[in-house]
Scaffold this active site. Structure first.
Site, PDB file in Angstrom:
ATOM      1  N   SER A   1     -37.117 108.551 -12.596  1.00 48.62           N
ATOM      2  CA  SER A   1     -36.876 109.981 -12.394  1.00 48.62           C
ATOM      3  C   SER A   1     -35.442 110.341 -12.762  1.00 48.62           C
ATOM      4  CB  SER A   1     -37.123 110.331 -10.921  1.00 48.62           C
ATOM      5  OG  SER A   1     -36.618 111.616 -10.595  1.00 48.62           O
TER       6      SER A   1
ATOM      7  N   TYR B   1     -34.596 108.940  -2.665  1.00 55.20           N
ATOM      8  CA  TYR B   1     -35.583 108.838  -3.734  1.00 55.20           C
ATOM      9  C   TYR B   1     -34.926 108.376  -5.031  1.00 55.20           C
ATOM     10  CZ  TYR B   1     -38.991 110.487  -7.214  1.00 55.20           C
ATOM     11  OH  TYR B   1     -39.862 110.579  -8.276  1.00 55.20           O
TER      12      TYR B   1
ATOM     13  N   LYS C   1     -35.459 104.801  -7.149  1.00 52.01           N
ATOM     14  CA  LYS C   1     -35.795 104.713  -8.571  1.00 52.01           C
ATOM     15  C   LYS C   1     -34.802 103.823  -9.321  1.00 52.01           C
ATOM     16  CE  LYS C   1     -39.530 107.197  -8.657  1.00 52.01           C
ATOM     17  NZ  LYS C   1     -40.841 106.573  -8.930  1.00 52.01           N
TER      18      LYS C   1
END
Length: 327
Positions: A134, A157, A161
């Site tokens: 991402s 998050y 990643k």
């Protein structure tokens, strides 16, 4: 070819599974078996294709030791050729449910890579492993982003990643997979659902305005973002699986080209494409945190991905036509 998709019940995973049933091939090789994994998954409706791949839906939690043993047994019986690892706990939900996010975003990634390694050690093929990373890996953004921009995530998050990218690169170095991490931008237009994604408004805005319904946008019209349509992202994922290994840098990660636009420009494009008074329907209610996270994206340069054959939607009206087309 045996293809495995994790997160197959999600927005992108479900669409990718449908695409591979309708056109069962990756890089010119026929897909004969399609395994769909997610926490909760029902058998997909048959899709006409000739020849049609064998489809298996497998609801499981890869953090569960029993599921890990079952995965190893499945790969021993039918070695996998391509893995699309799309399963994740997104940004807002990852901030709220830290342990769950770590299990899904980090632990499950390691489990899949270890299963691929066991397959190779047993004499099976080295699978292509496409990891849906991402743009959240960038976090704090400089004046422009390119192939050499440092990764500085500001949310868990994004950190997850980054860890996933490092795992994919390490297992590639060890010959367990042929890894390709693709840093996906916002994908439009997601259906309305409580997914926990802080960026959900980017899908809500064009969908509601195109339908002639009023919408509140939590940014200013000058806020700028990156986004691609779902069809564009599906094409990029499939291209990632079929590009030569030499097209990927040592870190095994690429940022694909995407469109850079303001939210005001998006509203104008909705009016142009759908013939609605979008400017009159939107109410701007800027939230400082939302704008900081999703409204300050600088110009993006992606020469490595473009050299590898990746392309974006072309222009904003095309993105919106693709994103809001009936399924």
């Amino acid at each position: 070819m045996h293809v495995l998709i994790t997160g197959a019940a999600g927005f992108v995973g479900r669409a990718l599974a449908q695409r591979l049933q309708q056109a069962p091939a990756v890089g010119g090789r026929a897909v004969t078996r399609l395994s769909l994994l997610d926490l909760a998954l029902t058998a997909p409706e048959p899709v006409r294709a000739d020849p049609a791949p064998e489809v298996q839906a497998w609801p499981c939690d890869l953090a569960d030791p029993a599921a890990q043993q079952a995965l190893a047994a499945r790969l021993a019986a039918a070695p996998v050729d391509v893995v699309f690892h799309l399963a994740s706990i997104p940004g807002g939900l990852a901030e709220q449910q830290v342990a769950l996010a770590r299990r899904v975003n980090i632990d499950a990634t390691a489990v899949l890579l270890e299963a691929a390694q066991a397959q190779v050690q047993a004499g099976g093929p080295v699978p292509v492993f496409v990891f849906a990373s991402s743009i959240a890996v960038f976090g704090a953004l400089p004046a422009a982003v390119d192939d050499h921009t440092p990764l500085q995530p500001v949310l868990s998050y994004g950190m997850h990643k980054v860890v996933g990218e490092l795992l994919v690169a390490d297992f590639t170095r060890r010959g367990a997979v042929c890894g390709r991490s693709l840093r996906l931008p916002g994908v439009l237009a997601r259906p309305p659902a409580p997914t926990g994604q802080l960026s959900a408004f980017l899908s809500d805005l064009p969908r509601e305005l195109a339908a002639g319904r009023p919408c509140v946008c939590p940014t200013s019209p000058q806020a700028r973002t990156w986004a691609s349509s779902l069809p564009c992202v599906l094409a990029q994922l499939l291209h990632a699986a079929s590009t030569p290994a030499a097209a990927w840098p040592a870190g095994r990660a690429l940022t694909p080209p995407t469109l850079h636009f303001s939210l005001g420009e998006m509203v104008d494009a909705v009016a142009q494409v759908h013939g609605v008074p979008a400017q009159a329907l939107v109410r701007w209610a800027p939230d400082a945190r939302t704008e900081a996270l999703f409204g300050r994206f600088p110009p993006l340069r992606t020469p490595a991905a473009e050299a590898a054959g990746f392309v974006h939607d072309g222009d904003l009206p095309t993105l919106l036509r693709r994103a809001l087309a009936p399924a």
